[in-house]
Design a protein around this motif. Structure first.
Motif, PDB file in Angstrom:
ATOM      1  N   LEU A  51       0.764  -1.201   0.041  1.00 52.39           N
ATOM      2  CA  LEU A  51      -0.048  -0.101  -0.173  1.00 52.39           C
ATOM      3  C   LEU A  51       1.080   1.435  -0.044  1.00 52.39           C
ATOM      4  N   ARG A  53       0.484   5.988  -0.020  1.00 46.86           N
ATOM      5  CA  ARG A  53      -0.133   7.147   0.033  1.00 46.86           C
ATOM      6  C   ARG A  53       0.767   8.266  -0.211  1.00 46.86           C
ATOM      7  N   SER A  61      -3.231  11.513   1.054  1.00 50.80           N
ATOM      8  CA  SER A  61      -4.104  10.904   0.411  1.00 50.80           C
ATOM      9  C   SER A  61      -4.783   9.584   0.782  1.00 50.80           C
ATOM     10  N   SER A  62      -5.684   9.019   0.192  1.00 49.76           N
ATOM     11  CA  SER A  62      -6.250   7.609   0.566  1.00 49.76           C
ATOM     12  C   SER A  62      -5.138   6.537   0.312  1.00 49.76           C
ATOM     13  N   TRP A  63      -5.131   5.564   1.035  1.00 51.67           N
ATOM     14  CA  TRP A  63      -4.267   4.448   0.674  1.00 51.67           C
ATOM     15  C   TRP A  63      -4.749   3.569  -0.376  1.00 51.67           C
ATOM     16  N   THR A  64      -3.704   3.349  -1.508  1.00 52.65           N
ATOM     17  CA  THR A  64      -3.968   2.558  -2.404  1.00 52.65           C
ATOM     18  C   THR A  64      -3.045   1.338  -2.581  1.00 52.65           C
ATOM     19  N   VAL A  65      -3.569   0.443  -3.399  1.00 49.41           N
ATOM     20  CA  VAL A  65      -2.923  -0.984  -3.609  1.00 49.41           C
ATOM     21  C   VAL A  65      -1.839  -0.462  -4.645  1.00 49.41           C
TER      22      VAL A  65
END
Length: 179
Positions: A51, A53, A61-65
């Motif tokens: 993950l 961000r 920001s939002s966490w993203t894969v």
């Protein structure tokens, strides 16, 4: 060159190689390499469920894969990058040297057909690049003519466009400056 022939060398640059190695394709490739079970688990764990961000002006920001890339500053990152590209030399007819995200191919030029072989290898590398989603940066790919006056020109295909490989008089050769 000792035999009186010239040499053409093409230096290839992958666009953000460490950031763009697709995880699923790397995981697929490593299965065919005969790695032990523990090493397979370790590399799978290293790449899976990552993950990230970013922070800008104190706001996150939002966490993203993360689905691509290997950590450039890590010990394992360059090794995984090499594992991803390790099959390329099997397809090349001319000479090749690779180091993580740097690749160079070259051939002795004793007749015009030698240049054709180098272009065929560039065509193959363009196809490999499109198939495995590791793209060249055509603006950073360079050509050096060494000790010959033949009018040799080469190109690569990038995003379905033909890019002429630009000649250079000076190039960094896997860490060594060539003039």
């Amino acid at each position: 060159m000792d035999e009186g022939n010239g040499v053409d060398v093409v230096y290839l640059d992958y666009r953000k190689a460490f950031d763009t190695v697709p995880h699923q394709r790397l995981l697929t490739k490593r299965k065919g390499l005969g790695l032990g079970v523990d090493l397979m688990k370790w590399t799978g764990s290293f790449l899976s469920n990552r993950l990230m961000r970013v922070m800008v002006n104190g706001q996150y920001s939002s966490w993203t894969v993360v689905v691509s890339g290997v950590l450039q500053g890590s010990v394992l990152g360059p090794l995984l990058c090499l594992l991803f590209v390790n099959g390329i030399p099997d397809w090349i007819k001319t000479k090749i040297r690779m180091s993580a995200d740097d690749t160079k191919i070259w051939t002795q030029l004793s007749c015009p057909e030698d240049a054709v072989k180098l272009q065929e290898d560039l065509d193959m590398l363009s196809n490999w690049s499109a198939t495995w989603l590791l793209k060249f940066n055509p603006l950073k790919c360079k050509l050096m003519h060494l000790r010959h006056n033949m009018d040799t020109r080469y190109y690569i295909i990038h995003d379905n466009q033909k890019w002429d490989v630009q000649s250079a008089h000076l190039e960094k050769d896997l860490g060594v400056l060539i003039v």
